[in-house]
Design an enzyme around this catalytic site. Structure first.
Site, PDB file in Angstrom:
ATOM      1  N   GLU A 176     -11.320   0.475  -9.312  1.00  0.00           N
ATOM      2  CA  GLU A 176     -10.350   0.034 -10.316  1.00  0.00           C
ATOM      3  C   GLU A 176     -11.016  -0.801 -11.401  1.00  0.00           C
ATOM      4  O   GLU A 176     -10.663  -0.699 -12.585  1.00  0.00           O
ATOM      5  CB  GLU A 176      -9.217  -0.749  -9.659  1.00  0.00           C
ATOM      6  N   ARG A 180     -10.753   0.646 -15.214  1.00  0.00           N
ATOM      7  CA  ARG A 180      -9.891  -0.139 -16.103  1.00  0.00           C
ATOM      8  C   ARG A 180     -10.703  -1.067 -17.012  1.00  0.00           C
ATOM      9  O   ARG A 180     -10.462  -1.109 -18.221  1.00  0.00           O
ATOM     10  CB  ARG A 180      -8.897  -0.966 -15.289  1.00  0.00           C
ATOM     11  N   ASP A 309      -8.107  12.711  -5.931  1.00  0.00           N
ATOM     12  CA  ASP A 309      -7.780  13.269  -7.236  1.00  0.00           C
ATOM     13  C   ASP A 309      -8.875  13.189  -8.292  1.00  0.00           C
ATOM     14  O   ASP A 309      -9.333  14.203  -8.816  1.00  0.00           O
ATOM     15  CB  ASP A 309      -6.479  12.639  -7.764  1.00  0.00           C
ATOM     16  N   GLU A 445       0.957  10.686 -14.586  1.00  0.00           N
ATOM     17  CA  GLU A 445       0.300  11.974 -14.363  1.00  0.00           C
ATOM     18  C   GLU A 445       1.109  13.176 -14.823  1.00  0.00           C
ATOM     19  O   GLU A 445       0.544  14.174 -15.301  1.00  0.00           O
ATOM     20  CB  GLU A 445      -0.059  12.122 -12.880  1.00  0.00           C
TER      21      GLU A 445
END
Length: 540
Positions: A176, A180, A309, A445
């Site tokens: 993350e 980010r 993913d 998404e």
């Protein structure tokens, strides 16, 4: 006579008692004849769920009125544009961004995220327990793209003074933090050319490097920046997770190319080398990987959604980001998607809806996650970059079908917003009956896939679907000072979860703005988005 007097006295006392009971009930019992509850130690215990919901709504309305009276947000609620007013819709999305940003700035500046109804800061465990301004860094490229100049300027000034190591505390998610913070800062540099952003991106990525000091080069999941100690998640039994260690290369390779410092690309290449050499069960990548040297696959769990993913996304996008020079990455992407189509792609019995199921060994779970809806956009992006027209047509069709399936998960809910996960059985299709799967946390998404489909096909239905989502966000997710997730998409009056995720700015707002913009705003032959929707320039 004495008997009558006694009777009269009894009657009078009885009447007085009844009057007293009535008066007491009038003043002290709650209004509303259908409210069923009792008081105990100053707490209201509600027996009826509908009464509880009504009380909650009244409390939320009271809190909103109090906040507006005490600290009015200077953002007028915009009028929704006409059905065919693309510019009006784009402006409306921009005003949504400003409303959400002003709420964050006013009530949670410097915090990671905002609680838009409690009017306070929020931080999830992925950020540790420090105040690292995740929303500011995640949002700054979107602020620049949509033209919120003053908001961009104040975000830039905050970042210039920000010291990530001093502010970060506790165990941070390496994944993350990379997508980010490193990704957000690299994107800001790519858009503006401001070297301050590049320097800050390198600072953050450098702090993550101790997580890669493992026997195999597969990084740990968590790192304490104060001590440099890194580890895996306790719940993962000491194993690394595919989507996390597999979603490093785009940022690290881009950073090395911009700075000339090869260490970042070397760390990412080492991960790729390890995975290239490993045998894949039937061509598939399991979610878990041991930290041994050489590493071993864990339990044979396969998914297009959570914990897998962005690995597939980055294989494709790394190839694109190199100007399509990285042939190994393209080959491994094609092999992975072919294996998933062969083993995990299904069509529902009732309406022929396409979806990627989950697998545990050979056991198939016929469910599809909101997270996995990104895959429609991924294969459309593949189609847009594929020279072979037969292959391109195939993946464009697959993308359309996935986009349709994910839209159905939205259309079949009471709010017009899809759940976290939905199932396909003989009795249920593109819905969930599991309460734990019925929430929505502002995920992007589905809109992401519609964005790529719009760019590829120019079919107006994708813009209309996106506009429907804008209206539903306004109706169900808009809170006092920002936007919140909702706890049950099948509830006509859903409860909000009171969290404005930082990726609302980085992803959902950005994709909504772009879908109502012309193609020359971040053209896809010049820009590639990381998994947090931060755009990087493609090398040509």
């Amino acid at each position: 006579m004495g008997l009558r007097s006694h009777e009269q006295l009894v009657v009078c006392v009885g009447v007085m008692f009844l009057l007293t009971v009535c008066i007491t009930a009038f003043f002290f019992l709650p209004s509303g004849g259908t409210d069923l509850y009792f008081r105990e130690e100053n707490s209201v215990h509600v027996r009826d769920i509908y009464v509880r919901e009504e009380l909650r709504r009244k409390e939320q309305d009271a809190l909103r009125r109090k906040a507006e009276e005490a600290n009015p947000i200077p953002i007028p609620k915009p009028e929704i544009g006409a059905a065919d007013d693309t510019e009006g819709r784009r402006i409306f999305v921009k005003q949504m961004i400003k409303f959400a940003w002003d709420g964050y700035r006013k009530y949670a500046w410097g915090e990671n995220e905002l609680r838009p109804n409690s009017l306070s800061g929020h931080s999830s465990s992925i950020f540790g327990y420090g105040k690292t301004g995740a929303t500011i860094i995640d949002a700054i490229d979107t602020l620049f793209i949509v033209g919120l100049k003053e908001e961009y300027k104040e975000a830039r000034e905050w970042i210039a003074q920000f010291n990530f190591k001093e502010s970060a505390k506790g165990d941070l998610s390496v994944f993350e933090t990379n997508i980010r913070f490193t990704g957000g800062l690299l994107s800001a540099y790519a858009l503006t050319g401001d070297k301050m952003f590049l320097e800050k991106a390198e600072d953050v990525a450098t702090l993550l490097l101790p997580a890669f000091d493992t026997p195999s080069g597969i990084p740990y999941s968590l790192i304490d920046l104060q001590t440099g100690r890194a580890k895996t998640y306790s719940w993962a039994s000491g194993k690394a997770i595919l989507s996390e260690y597999g979603s490093i290369q785009l940022e690290f390779d881009y950073l090395s190319n911009l700075t000339g410092n090869p260490v970042f690309a070397q760390k990412a290449d080492k991960i790729r080398d390890v995975l290239t050499e490993m045998e894949k069960p039937e061509g598939l990548y399991p979610i878990y990987l041991s930290m041994d040297n050489p590493p071993r696959w864990g339990q044979h769990l396969f998914s297009m959604g959570a914990m897998a993913d962005s690995w597939y996304e980055y294989l494709l996008k790394q190839w694109i980001s190199t100007g399509k020079r990285d042939k190994r990455t393209k080959r491994e992407y094609e092999e992975a998607i072919f294996a998933m189509e062969k083993r995990m792609l299904f069509k529902s019995e009732q309406s022929n809806l396409w979806y990627f199921a989950k697998m545990n060994g050979n056991r198939v779970e016929h469910s599809f996650e909101h997270l996995a809806c990104f895959s429609g956009g991924m294969v459309v992006l593949h189609a847009m970059n594929e020279e072979n027209s037969t292959i391109s047509d195939h993946y464009l069709t697959l993308g359309k079908e996935i986009g349709h399936t994910c839209h159905e998960s939205y259309a079949r809910s009471a709010t017009g917003i899809g759940p976290e996960s939905f199932q396909f059985t003989s009795s249920i299709e593109a819905k969930t009956e599991r309460r734990q799967d019925s929430y929505y946390i502002l995920r992007p998404e589905v809109v992401e896939t519609w964005f790529y489909l719009w760019r590829a096909t120019k079919d107006e239905k994708y813009r209309q679907w996106a506009w429907d989502h804008v209206q539903n966000l306004e109706k169900y997710a808009k809170g006092t000072a920002g936007y919140s997730g909702i706890r049950n998409v099948y509830d006509e009056r859903p409860e909000q979860d009171d969290v404005q995720q930082s990726f609302l700015f980085a992803e959902l707002f950005k994709y909504l703005f772009l879908i109502f913009s012309e193609d020359d705003v971040l053209p896809l032959d010049q820009w590639v988005f990381n998994t947090e929707a931060h755009p990087f320039r493609i090398r040509h």
